[in-house]
Design a protein around this motif. Structure first.
Motif, mmCIF file in Angstrom:
data_model
loop_
_atom_site.group_PDB
_atom_site.id
_atom_site.type_symbol
_atom_site.label_atom_id
_atom_site.label_comp_id
_atom_site.label_asym_id
_atom_site.label_seq_id
_atom_site.Cartn_x
_atom_site.Cartn_y
_atom_site.Cartn_z
ATOM 1 N N LYS A 1 2.036 1.549 -3.650
ATOM 2 C CA LYS A 1 0.966 2.097 -4.481
ATOM 3 C C LYS A 1 0.827 3.603 -4.261
ATOM 4 O O LYS A 1 0.705 4.374 -5.222
ATOM 5 N N ALA A 2 0.859 4.046 -2.991
ATOM 6 C CA ALA A 2 0.737 5.475 -2.695
ATOM 7 C C ALA A 2 1.909 6.256 -3.282
ATOM 8 O O ALA A 2 1.738 7.368 -3.811
ATOM 9 N N GLU B 1 -5.836 0.844 -13.770
ATOM 10 C CA GLU B 1 -5.649 2.291 -13.784
ATOM 11 C C GLU B 1 -4.697 2.718 -14.900
ATOM 12 O O GLU B 1 -3.777 1.990 -15.265
ATOM 13 N N THR C 1 3.980 11.001 6.705
ATOM 14 C CA THR C 1 2.850 10.833 5.784
ATOM 15 C C THR C 1 3.338 10.723 4.340
ATOM 16 O O THR C 1 2.530 10.636 3.426
ATOM 17 N N ASP C 2 4.656 10.744 4.142
ATOM 18 C CA ASP C 2 5.248 10.619 2.802
ATOM 19 C C ASP C 2 5.591 9.149 2.573
ATOM 20 O O ASP C 2 6.469 8.602 3.261
ATOM 21 N N LYS D 1 1.450 6.676 -6.981
ATOM 22 C CA LYS D 1 0.365 7.603 -7.311
ATOM 23 C C LYS D 1 0.613 9.014 -6.763
ATOM 24 O O LYS D 1 -0.163 9.926 -7.019
ATOM 25 N N GLY D 2 1.690 9.190 -5.979
ATOM 26 C CA GLY D 2 1.991 10.496 -5.413
ATOM 27 C C GLY D 2 1.011 10.916 -4.338
ATOM 28 O O GLY D 2 0.745 12.117 -4.164
ATOM 29 N N GLU D 3 0.478 9.967 -3.588
ATOM 30 C CA GLU D 3 -0.520 10.251 -2.561
ATOM 31 C C GLU D 3 0.087 10.116 -1.166
ATOM 32 O O GLU D 3 0.986 9.296 -0.952
ATOM 33 N N PRO D 4 -0.389 10.892 -0.179
ATOM 34 C CA PRO D 4 0.111 10.761 1.194
ATOM 35 C C PRO D 4 -0.460 9.507 1.858
ATOM 36 O O PRO D 4 -1.421 8.910 1.373
ATOM 37 N N ILE D 5 0.151 9.121 2.967
ATOM 38 C CA ILE D 5 -0.322 7.979 3.751
ATOM 39 C C ILE D 5 -0.683 8.452 5.158
ATOM 40 O O ILE D 5 -0.175 9.482 5.617
ATOM 41 N N ARG E 1 0.833 -1.208 0.000
ATOM 42 C CA ARG E 1 0.000 0.000 0.000
ATOM 43 C C ARG E 1 0.862 1.251 0.000
ATOM 44 O O ARG E 1 0.472 2.283 -0.552
#
Length: 327
Positions: A187-188, A317, A209-210, A191-195, A184
């Motif tokens: 994947k984040a 995706e 959160t990176d 996608k360049g998303e925070p955790i 996970r």
């Protein structure tokens, strides 16, 4: 893009073949990655094609390895994965493990010099569908510290268990021993998303959160000290029993740097009829749990998603398709 199961398997296997993987191994890997997608485990699905391909190109995983199976003692199976992918080794092993467990009542299988084994729940589910109780563990490269420490020592070290139920799909329990599976974070990061801040620690020991910083640091163990202790147990079962590399000795399975990871997997299969139980008896517990509103049996979400995927295909995706196209 919506792809049928067959289209997705063809896409993955063709990509792997172009990146120094034998046709037979490419098909086995493709089957496993696409099946992970069908049960909603995309972190172990097509997003792994990039790392697998790059590792095969440089020989960090031997795409042409032929696994070797032997039975050194009654009820004991050993597979040398040959520093290749885990999936061809597991496909070779499972029919023999099922047959041995039925003959002996119980059988254990040890896989050494292996690689990332993906969704362990799919392996134990196959054995439970054949009427066996199954437990599987795999160690993975170090990503969690021992409790009280900061240095990565243990992997997220998944545990999977499945039990057959008369007249119903089996119970399937599959969990990483970190708060969440490392896939996970991968994947984040892609996608360049925070955790969430409770998923991972930065190298300095502080929450982050990176996802990229989290991947460079350590994963948070599920249940604190209990999760860290269970991760140690899995390392001993999956590496100590098989002679494979411990988590702190293994190189990452998410990049193409270094030598092959050489990790291990251990599977125990039990015929419940040999021990006085039965699938019918185990179904009694599931039936009782089903009487309580709001209770969902482990594994049911995956079964439902698979049925939908078989009927409608899987939604891949755009960034995953673009990544695969570059390979």
């Amino acid at each position: 893009m919506l792809l049928s199961i067959a289209e997705a398997e063809c896409l993955v296997s063709e990509t792997l073949r172009k990146n120094r993987v034998s046709p037979e191994n490419a098909v086995a890997v493709a089957r496993a990655l696409v099946e992970a997608e069908t049960v909603g485990q995309s972190g172990h699905g097509l997003r792994r094609v990039e790392a697998y391909s790059l590792q095969a190109r440089v020989g960090k995983v031997d795409g042409f390895a032929v696994p070797c199976l032997e039975e050194p003692r009654p009820g004991v199976l050993k597979v040398d994965a040959g520093l290749g992918f885990a999936y061809p080794a597991l496909e070779l092993l499972l029919p023999k493990l099922e047959e041995t467990a039925r003959r002996q009542g119980i059988a254990v299988a040890a896989v050494s010099r292996s690689h990332h084994a993906g969704v362990l729940g799919l392996v134990v589910e196959r054995l439970a569908t054949a009427g066996l109780v199954a437990l599987m563990v795999s160690n993975v490269p170090a990503a969690m510290a021992a409790w009280g420490g900061r240095r990565p020592m243990f992997g997220t070290n998944p545990i999977a268990f499945a039990a057959p139920l008369a007249g119903a799909e089996p119970i399937v329990i599959d969990m990483a021993l970190s708060t969440v599976a490392r896939g996970r974070l991968i994947k984040a990061a892609q996608k360049g998303e925070p955790i969430p801040a409770d998923w991972a620690l930065a190298p300095d020991g502080n929450p982050t959160t990176d996802p990229k910083i989290g991947l460079a640091g350590t994963m948070m163990p599920a249940g604190g000290a209990k999760g860290a202790a269970l991760a140690m147990m899995v390392d001993l079962l999956a590496a100590g029993l098989t002679g494979a590399n411990f988590g702190f000795e293994a190189t990452p399975v998410i990049d193409d740097k270094g030598r092959p990871p050489g990790i291990g997997q251990t599977i125990i299969a039990i015929d419940p009829e040999a021990t006085g139980g039965s699938a019918a008896h185990m179904a009694r517990l599931a039936e009782e749990l089903g009487r309580e509103e709001g209770v969902r049996l482990p594994g049911r979400r995956g079964f439902n998603l698979r049925r939908q995927a078989l009927e409608n295909g899987i939604d891949v995706e755009e960034d995953v398709l673009a990544m695969i196209a570059t390979l």
